[in-house]
Design an enzyme around this catalytic site. Structure first.
Site, PDB file in Angstrom:
ATOM      1  N   SER A  24     -27.491   9.360  20.950  1.00  0.00           N
ATOM      2  CA  SER A  24     -28.921   9.126  20.182  1.00  0.00           C
ATOM      3  C   SER A  24     -30.108  10.074  20.634  1.00  0.00           C
ATOM      4  CB  SER A  24     -29.111   7.512  20.991  1.00  0.00           C
ATOM      5  OG  SER A  24     -29.330   7.430  22.055  1.00  0.00           O
ATOM      6  N   ASN A  25     -29.902  10.624  22.137  1.00  0.00           N
ATOM      7  CA  ASN A  25     -31.002  11.440  22.535  1.00  0.00           C
ATOM      8  C   ASN A  25     -30.854  12.598  21.563  1.00  0.00           C
ATOM      9  OD1 ASN A  25     -32.691  10.841  24.745  1.00  0.00           O
ATOM     10  ND2 ASN A  25     -30.690  10.037  25.369  1.00  0.00           N
ATOM     11  N   ASN A 118     -31.923  18.385  31.338  1.00  0.00           N
ATOM     12  CA  ASN A 118     -31.130  17.190  31.278  1.00  0.00           C
ATOM     13  C   ASN A 118     -32.007  15.946  31.003  1.00  0.00           C
ATOM     14  OD1 ASN A 118     -28.935  15.622  31.516  1.00  0.00           O
ATOM     15  ND2 ASN A 118     -29.196  15.248  33.440  1.00  0.00           N
ATOM     16  N   HIS A 120     -32.099  11.884  32.223  1.00  0.00           N
ATOM     17  CA  HIS A 120     -31.524  11.090  32.983  1.00  0.00           C
ATOM     18  C   HIS A 120     -32.195   9.674  32.977  1.00  0.00           C
ATOM     19  CE1 HIS A 120     -28.782   9.595  36.152  1.00  0.00           C
ATOM     20  NE2 HIS A 120     -29.972   9.338  36.960  1.00  0.00           N
ATOM     21  N   SER A 147     -36.047  10.394  33.254  1.00  0.00           N
ATOM     22  CA  SER A 147     -36.660  11.836  33.980  1.00  0.00           C
ATOM     23  C   SER A 147     -36.066  12.939  33.039  1.00  0.00           C
ATOM     24  CB  SER A 147     -36.412  12.111  35.298  1.00  0.00           C
ATOM     25  OG  SER A 147     -36.680  11.002  36.275  1.00  0.00           O
ATOM     26  N   ASP A 156     -28.084  15.688  38.882  1.00  0.00           N
ATOM     27  CA  ASP A 156     -29.475  15.410  38.638  1.00  0.00           C
ATOM     28  C   ASP A 156     -30.388  15.657  39.648  1.00  0.00           C
ATOM     29  OD1 ASP A 156     -28.089  13.991  36.417  1.00  0.00           O
ATOM     30  OD2 ASP A 156     -27.553  12.399  37.579  1.00  0.00           O
TER      31      ASP A 156
HETATM   32  C1  GRF Z   1     -28.788   8.385  28.362  1.00  0.00           C
HETATM   33  O1  GRF Z   1     -29.217   7.246  28.894  1.00  0.00           O
HETATM   34  C2  GRF Z   1     -29.188   9.866  29.013  1.00  0.00           C
HETATM   35  O2  GRF Z   1     -30.205   9.394  29.706  1.00  0.00           O
HETATM   36  C3  GRF Z   1     -27.948   9.731  29.881  1.00  0.00           C
HETATM   37  O3  GRF Z   1     -26.895   9.280  29.130  1.00  0.00           O
HETATM   38  C4  GRF Z   1     -27.455   8.461  28.201  1.00  0.00           C
HETATM   39  C5  GRF Z   1     -26.998   9.094  26.805  1.00  0.00           C
HETATM   40  O4  GRF Z   1     -27.124   8.388  25.532  1.00  0.00           O
HETATM   41  N1  GRF Z   1     -27.853  10.887  30.355  1.00  0.00           N
HETATM   42  P1  GRF Z   1     -27.050   9.000  24.186  1.00  0.00           P
HETATM   43  O5  GRF Z   1     -25.690   9.769  24.393  1.00  0.00           O
HETATM   44  O6  GRF Z   1     -28.028  10.030  24.123  1.00  0.00           O
HETATM   45  O7  GRF Z   1     -27.300   8.014  23.231  1.00  0.00           O
END
Ligand code: GRF
Length: 206
Positions: A24-25, A118, A120, A147, A156
């Protein structure tokens, strides 16, 4: 000094995105680019998990994708060399770990030192590692968040670039807190990348 615009505009920054799952990111980055206010392109998406939902999505969007499974390599260095080869073959300039669930080793880190970020889901340095939201709930903090940081060899632990806080509510579960933090992640990561990728406003006059 003269303003940089039009034909003087430098090329878009080429991003390489590493994921392991939902992605999703990565989608948030993609949409920010589509909206036209991030001077970047997604050169390649790589997942260490061939079953990654995000990888399927990226492929359907026409992005260049690769599944590179850790289990296909005897050594971590060989696995990371395979990732680096793909990043380099697509001229990636910045690497974004967007839900990439592995500790990065020096083979992958060295060529992208200070050019790898990254996201987190906690206010680092609190709650590094897996299940950061559950760690926050167990500890009983009243504020958590997310973050964006430079990646170094620690878990991290690299220099923090940006953070945003999210209140922990009395009846929060891991799921509800994760959901609210994720919505903020989707804003914070593109915001940081927009700054990283933004072309200089002025260039020296000739
Ligand atoms: C997110 O919460 C990110 O902060 C962490 O892993 C999760 C990944 O979610 N590192 P997505 O795959 O981006 O939906």
């Amino acid at each position: 000094m003269t303003p940089t615009h039009g034909a003087d505009m430098p090329p878009k920054t080429k991003l390489g995105i590493l994921i392991s799952g939902r992605g999703s990111n990565m989608k948030a980055i993609y949409h920010a680019i589509q909206e036209g206010d991030m001077h970047a392109s997604i050169a390649v998406v790589i997942s260490d998990n061939p079953q990654s939902e995000g990888l399927d999505w990226a492929k359907n969007e026409g992005l260049q994708t690769y599944a590179i499974g850790r289990e296909s390599y005897a050594k971590k260095s060989a696995f990371e060399t395979a990732i680096c080869e793909k990043l380099q073959s697509h001229q990636v300039q910045w690497v974004v770990l967007a839900g990439y669930m592995r500790l990065v080793g020096k083979t992958l880190l060295s060529p992208y030192h200070n050019r790898m970020v990254n996201i987190h889901p906690s206010l680092l340095p609190a709650f590094p590692g897996l299940h950061a939201q559950a760690q926050a709930l167990r500890y009983g903090v009243k504020v958590s968040g997310c973050s964006v940081h430079f990646v170094d060899a620690s878990m991290d632990g690299g220099p923090i670039i940006a953070q945003e806080a999210v209140h922990v509510l009395p009846d929060d579960t891991e799921e509800s807190l994760s959901h609210r933090i994720l919505a903020v992640e989707h804003r914070l990561l593109p915001t940081v990348l927009k700054v990283i990728c933004s072309p200089p406003v002025f260039s020296p006059s000739s």
